[in-house]
Design a protein around this motif. Structure first.
Motif, PDB file in Angstrom:
ATOM      1  N   THR A  23       0.871  -1.169   0.000  1.00 57.76           N
ATOM      2  CA  THR A  23       0.000   0.000   0.000  1.00 57.76           C
ATOM      3  C   THR A  23       0.911   1.223   0.000  1.00 57.76           C
ATOM      4  O   THR A  23       1.429   1.624   1.024  1.00 57.76           O
ATOM      5  N   ALA A  24       1.118   1.773  -1.142  1.00 58.26           N
ATOM      6  CA  ALA A  24       2.093   2.855  -1.266  1.00 58.26           C
ATOM      7  C   ALA A  24       1.520   4.176  -0.799  1.00 58.26           C
ATOM      8  O   ALA A  24       2.236   5.024  -0.260  1.00 58.26           O
ATOM      9  N   LEU A  25       0.200   4.347  -0.980  1.00 58.63           N
ATOM     10  CA  LEU A  25      -0.442   5.597  -0.560  1.00 58.63           C
ATOM     11  C   LEU A  25      -1.880   5.276  -0.164  1.00 58.63           C
ATOM     12  O   LEU A  25      -2.565   4.536  -0.869  1.00 58.63           O
ATOM     13  N   PRO A  43      10.163   9.071   5.439  1.00 60.42           N
ATOM     14  CA  PRO A  43      11.241   8.096   5.262  1.00 60.42           C
ATOM     15  C   PRO A  43      11.131   7.378   3.916  1.00 60.42           C
ATOM     16  O   PRO A  43      10.114   7.477   3.231  1.00 60.42           O
ATOM     17  N   SER A  44      12.183   6.673   3.622  1.00 58.68           N
ATOM     18  CA  SER A  44      12.209   5.939   2.362  1.00 58.68           C
ATOM     19  C   SER A  44      11.058   4.940   2.305  1.00 58.68           C
ATOM     20  O   SER A  44      10.785   4.258   3.285  1.00 58.68           O
ATOM     21  N   GLY A  45      10.378   4.875   1.213  1.00 55.72           N
ATOM     22  CA  GLY A  45       9.285   3.924   1.044  1.00 55.72           C
ATOM     23  C   GLY A  45       7.980   4.421   1.613  1.00 55.72           C
ATOM     24  O   GLY A  45       6.989   3.688   1.653  1.00 55.72           O
ATOM     25  N   SER A  46       7.907   5.683   2.041  1.00 56.45           N
ATOM     26  CA  SER A  46       6.686   6.184   2.668  1.00 56.45           C
ATOM     27  C   SER A  46       5.646   6.622   1.634  1.00 56.45           C
ATOM     28  O   SER A  46       4.520   6.952   2.005  1.00 56.45           O
ATOM     29  N   GLY A  47       5.994   6.648   0.368  1.00 54.15           N
ATOM     30  CA  GLY A  47       4.998   6.971  -0.662  1.00 54.15           C
ATOM     31  C   GLY A  47       5.143   8.355  -1.258  1.00 54.15           C
ATOM     32  O   GLY A  47       4.242   8.819  -1.963  1.00 54.15           O
ATOM     33  N   LYS A  48       6.269   9.001  -1.031  1.00 48.25           N
ATOM     34  CA  LYS A  48       6.463  10.364  -1.540  1.00 48.25           C
ATOM     35  C   LYS A  48       6.436  10.390  -3.072  1.00 48.25           C
ATOM     36  O   LYS A  48       5.699  11.173  -3.686  1.00 48.25           O
ATOM     37  N   SER A  49       7.256   9.516  -3.669  1.00 43.56           N
ATOM     38  CA  SER A  49       7.308   9.501  -5.133  1.00 43.56           C
ATOM     39  C   SER A  49       5.964   9.070  -5.704  1.00 43.56           C
ATOM     40  O   SER A  49       5.520   9.583  -6.733  1.00 43.56           O
ATOM     41  N   THR A  50       5.337   8.127  -5.009  1.00 40.20           N
ATOM     42  CA  THR A  50       4.034   7.662  -5.469  1.00 40.20           C
ATOM     43  C   THR A  50       3.053   8.830  -5.551  1.00 40.20           C
ATOM     44  O   THR A  50       2.365   9.011  -6.573  1.00 40.20           O
TER      45      THR A  50
ATOM     46  N   THR B 376       7.127   5.845 -15.057  1.00 45.06           N
ATOM     47  CA  THR B 376       7.391   5.602 -13.631  1.00 45.06           C
ATOM     48  C   THR B 376       8.466   4.531 -13.457  1.00 45.06           C
ATOM     49  O   THR B 376       9.320   4.651 -12.589  1.00 45.06           O
ATOM     50  N   GLU B 377       8.424   3.509 -14.313  1.00 43.21           N
ATOM     51  CA  GLU B 377       9.456   2.474 -14.245  1.00 43.21           C
ATOM     52  C   GLU B 377      10.826   3.096 -14.485  1.00 43.21           C
ATOM     53  O   GLU B 377      11.786   2.812 -13.789  1.00 43.21           O
ATOM     54  N   ALA B 378      10.878   3.951 -15.493  1.00 47.63           N
ATOM     55  CA  ALA B 378      12.146   4.573 -15.852  1.00 47.63           C
ATOM     56  C   ALA B 378      12.705   5.370 -14.674  1.00 47.63           C
ATOM     57  O   ALA B 378      13.890   5.342 -14.393  1.00 47.63           O
ATOM     58  N   ILE B 379      11.824   6.069 -13.956  1.00 48.53           N
ATOM     59  CA  ILE B 379      12.305   6.908 -12.863  1.00 48.53           C
ATOM     60  C   ILE B 379      12.689   6.055 -11.654  1.00 48.53           C
ATOM     61  O   ILE B 379      13.626   6.350 -10.943  1.00 48.53           O
ATOM     62  N   ARG B 380      11.904   5.000 -11.414  1.00 46.70           N
ATOM     63  CA  ARG B 380      12.163   4.154 -10.249  1.00 46.70           C
ATOM     64  C   ARG B 380      13.542   3.498 -10.297  1.00 46.70           C
ATOM     65  O   ARG B 380      14.204   3.376  -9.286  1.00 46.70           O
ATOM     66  N   HIS B 381      13.920   3.039 -11.496  1.00 49.35           N
ATOM     67  CA  HIS B 381      15.197   2.317 -11.595  1.00 49.35           C
ATOM     68  C   HIS B 381      16.362   3.270 -11.823  1.00 49.35           C
ATOM     69  O   HIS B 381      17.114   3.120 -12.755  1.00 49.35           O
TER      70      HIS B 381
HETATM   71  N1  LIG Z   1       6.052  -0.259  -9.225  1.00 46.13           N
HETATM   72  C1  LIG Z   1       6.003  -0.678  -7.973  1.00 46.13           C
HETATM   73  N2  LIG Z   1       5.712  -1.956  -7.702  1.00 46.13           N
HETATM   74  C2  LIG Z   1       5.649  -2.413  -6.427  1.00 46.13           C
HETATM   75  N3  LIG Z   1       5.868  -1.647  -5.384  1.00 46.13           N
HETATM   76  C3  LIG Z   1       6.182  -0.354  -5.562  1.00 46.13           C
HETATM   77  C4  LIG Z   1       6.279   0.197  -6.878  1.00 46.13           C
HETATM   78  N4  LIG Z   1       6.601   1.511  -6.746  1.00 46.13           N
HETATM   79  C5  LIG Z   1       6.723   1.745  -5.443  1.00 46.13           C
HETATM   80  N5  LIG Z   1       6.463   0.652  -4.730  1.00 46.13           N
HETATM   81  C6  LIG Z   1       6.448   0.542  -3.269  1.00 46.13           C
HETATM   82  O1  LIG Z   1       5.579   1.513  -2.792  1.00 46.13           O
HETATM   83  C7  LIG Z   1       6.107   2.075  -1.609  1.00 46.13           C
HETATM   84  C8  LIG Z   1       6.234   3.575  -1.753  1.00 46.13           C
HETATM   85  O2  LIG Z   1       7.220   3.859  -2.733  1.00 46.13           O
HETATM   86  P1  LIG Z   1       7.726   5.305  -3.114  1.00 46.13           P
HETATM   87  O3  LIG Z   1       8.644   5.174  -4.237  1.00 46.13           O
HETATM   88  O4  LIG Z   1       6.569   6.189  -3.256  1.00 46.13           O
HETATM   89  O5  LIG Z   1       8.514   5.714  -1.801  1.00 46.13           O
HETATM   90  P2  LIG Z   1       9.366   7.029  -1.519  1.00 46.13           P
HETATM   91  O6  LIG Z   1       8.771   7.656  -0.351  1.00 46.13           O
HETATM   92  O7  LIG Z   1       9.488   7.813  -2.741  1.00 46.13           O
HETATM   93  O8  LIG Z   1      10.770   6.394  -1.129  1.00 46.13           O
HETATM   94  P3  LIG Z   1      12.235   6.931  -1.438  1.00 46.13           P
HETATM   95  O9  LIG Z   1      12.491   7.994  -0.465  1.00 46.13           O
HETATM   96  O10 LIG Z   1      13.082   5.755  -1.191  1.00 46.13           O
HETATM   97  O11 LIG Z   1      12.235   7.401  -2.855  1.00 46.13           O
HETATM   98  C9  LIG Z   1       7.429   1.405  -1.336  1.00 46.13           C
HETATM   99  O12 LIG Z   1       7.223   0.385  -0.394  1.00 46.13           O
HETATM  100  C10 LIG Z   1       7.783   0.830  -2.686  1.00 46.13           C
HETATM  101  O13 LIG Z   1       8.551  -0.332  -2.520  1.00 46.13           O
END
Ligand SMILES: Nc1ncnc2c1ncn2[C@@H]1O[C@H](COP(=O)(O)OP(=O)(O)OP(=O)(O)O)[C@@H](O)[C@H]1O
Ligand SMILES: [Mg+2]
Lengths: 230, 382
Positions: A23-25, A43-50, B376-381
């Protein structure tokens, strides 16, 4: 459309990733007025980018809605056009095209805006001046410093004069001096051009420069630093 | 910056790979242009010979795919001559002989009646025309005379018999200049084919609608019957159709196409490989372009533009090499008169059309893959 209409409004915005049941968000209800400088922290993985990707129409929510100037993104027919003209994106890795000069990189988004060649060149010159890189217009990315590259990327994000800048960890790869420069540039854009800036960051130092801080944890908004428009 | 500049710069990012891929296309297009060009040159040459002599229709034995095996009764000439619309008709016997001493193979010898209308259109460079009472006499084409180092008055040996060269002709056609002509009766005797010809050449009356007259005369010739009312085994075709349907030309054409298709497939696979690699390498970059608002269509245009540009560069290289190569081949003594040095612009156009096909075949799938990349894939990796 009234002036009080927020630029972005999200209603119960939720994003689940089916693989691994992440559950990203969850149920994000936010309003971001026109002209605000907002930082998103957590924190990392908290859903900011999402969250940022959903606002930027790069991804579709699992449920809930994003409204831009009152229009639902899910009902918008041409999201590419929306991204090209209404949004500017800045990323941690700048992704400049390596064989194009700074000035040419800035012109890349303009192809979708239907500008004539001469207008593209004129605008690129103007934008490089704005980010303080006029003297580097003819340089290739590898001939630029890391900070300069990010400023070229910011100029590129502004190519089609969008009202919003979405920045995901724009200072993540920069040292403190370059970070300061980029932040100063953001502040100037915000103040002088009333640009709305939504900035994702890990650093509280960076976040403090914003008018408002939205904090996320485990996909939930846990704090929202309020802030006043304008 | 123009969109085209971006495409060029993308290709220059990996100059060696781009050059190698373009070279692959150049080989394919070069092979197509050279082979089809030579096949077409051969065909044009033959048609030119017929048209140069005013031949409108060629009559051969029905059902013979290989015209060299056509056998007709010389007496049918009279029947054809009486047909409405026929101006002139002349039988002809043809065979291919070798001149072993001169290391020359595959020389056409024509046996024509000395009053054949075909002889009227044959400019002599030296000597005199053939006469009805000529025995053991021959006219040499200028190229053949040059290769054999013979001139008017010399003797040549053909099929182990001595012949006197009474004249040397120079037609504007390379192919004809490499052949020899002797009186029909002499040739029939030499080849033990008394009373036989291989074909009748027919000239029709001058007419406004010549092609319809030619068609009509063809039908009339094909419906000729003998004294018992049986259909004669004749096949009459307009000169152009005759040349097109000649077995040897069809074989050369087919070989040219088969070789070309193989070359094209190889070129397309090379292009596909290059473009897939190039898209794969640029996953992030393409994802970012999508994020900043580039439509899928523009990604497709960029990638297809790259593959098409590579193909056009390759085609140009290939065309230059093919044109120069065929010209060079045509100057070699061994094939002198068999290959025309010039390549028809139509064939060069075909080469470019094929390059475009190779570009599309090699570029469409990678372009589609590129357009599908998720931002989004491109940015994630990262
Ligand atoms: N395409 C995806 N498939 C599966 N899980 C995903 C995907 N994208 C993100 N996640 C998961 O969703 C959650 C939120 O990810 P997100 O990238 O939004 O975090 P973040 O706050 O940006 O972290 P960071 O500071 O590390 O960039 C994380 O647990 C991540 O592993
Ligand atoms: Mg992130």
């Amino acid at each position: 459309m009234s002036d009080r209409q927020p630029l972005f409004r999200t209603i119960n915005l939720t994003k689940l990733y089916s693989d691994g049941n992440v559950t990203a968000l969850v149920d994000a209800n936010l309003e971001i007025p026109q002209g605000q400088f907002v930082a998103i922290m957590g924190p990392s993985g908290s859903g900011k980018s999402t969250l940022l990707n959903l606002l930027g129409a790069l991804d579709r929510p699992s449920s809930g809605e994003v409204f831009f100037q009152g229009h639902s993104l899910s009902k918008m027919r041409d999201l590419d056009q929306f991204r090209a003209c209404q949004l500017g994106f800045v990323f941690q890795s700048f992704y400049l095209l390596p064989t194009l000069t700074a000035a040419e990189n800035v012109q890349v988004p303009m192809f979708e805006a239907g500008l004539r060649a001469a207008e593209r060149v004129r605008r690129a010159t103007e934008l490089l001046e704005l980010v303080g890189l006029s003297h580097r217009a003819g340089h290739l990315p590898r001939q630029l410093s890391v900070g300069e590259r990010q400023r070229v990327a910011i100029a590129r994000a502004l190519a089609n004069r969008p009202p919003v800048l979405l920045a995901d960890e724009p200072t993540g790869n920069l040292d403190s001096q370059n970070t300061a420069q980029v932040l100063a540039l953001f502040e100037e854009l915000h103040r002088r051009q009333q640009l709305t800036i939504i900035l994702v960051t890990h650093s509280s130092e960076v976040a403090e420069r914003a008018e408002r801080i939205i904090r996320l944890r485990d996909g939930r908004v846990i704090a929202d630093g309020g802030g006043q428009p304008g | 910056m123009h969109f085209g500049t971006l495409i060029v710069k993308n290709l220059l990012r990996r100059p060696v790979r781009s050059l190698l891929t373009a070279t692959g296309v150049a080989l394919a297009v070069g092979a197509v242009i050279a082979l089809l060009g030579m096949a077409r040159g051969f065909e044009d040459s033959l048609l030119q010979v017929l048209q140069g002599h005013g031949v409108d229709i060629v009559v051969t034995r029905a059902g013979k795919t290989d015209r060299m095996t056509s056998v007709l009764d010389q007496r049918w000439e009279r029947l054809i001559a009486n047909i409405d619309g026929v101006e002139r008709v002349a039988g002809a016997l043809m065979d291919v002989v070798d001149f072993r001493d001169a290391n020359l193979i595959g020389v056409f010898i024509q046996g024509w009646p000395t009053d054949s209308f075909l002889l009227a259109q044959l400019p002599l460079r030296s000597g005199r025309p053939l006469r009805p009472d000529d025995r053991q006499c021959v006219l040499l084409g200028s190229k053949l005379a040059e290769i054999l180092q013979k001139t008017t008055g010399d003797m040549v040996e053909i099929e182990m018999q001595p012949f006197r060269v009474v004249g040397v002709y120079e037609s504007y056609n390379l192919y004809e200049n490499r052949s020899a002509i002797m009186p029909l009766e002499e040739f029939q005797r030499l080849m033990d084919r008394q009373g036989q010809v291989m074909a009748f050449h027919v000239m029709v009356h001058q007419a406004h609608h010549k092609s319809s007259l030619v068609e009509a005369v063809c039908r009339r010739i094909e419906s000729l019957t003998d004294e018992h009312g049986r259909r004669l085994p004749l096949e009459a075709r307009p000169a152009y159709d005759y040349v097109k349907s000649t077995l040897q030309i069809r074989q050369v054409q087919a070989m040219a196409w088969v070789t070309s298709v193989i070359a094209m497939v190889i070129g397309a696979v090379g292009m596909l490989n290059t473009m897939i690699m190039s898209v794969f390498e640029r996953t992030h970059e393409i994802g970012i372009l999508r994020a900043i608002g580039w439509r899928k269509g523009r990604i497709v245009r960029m990638i297809l533009g790259e593959s098409l540009l590579l193909c056009l560069v390759g085609a140009t290289l290939g065309a230059i090499v093919a044109v120069a190569g065929v010209y060079w081949l045509s100057t070699l003594p061994a094939v002198a008169g068999l290959i025309q040095g010039q390549i028809s612009p139509v064939v060069i156009g075909q080469g470019y059309a094929i390059a475009v096909l190779v570009g599309l075949a090699g570029g469409l799938y990678p372009a589609w893959r590129g357009a599908r990349l998720s931002p989004t894939e491109a940015i994630r990796h990262e």
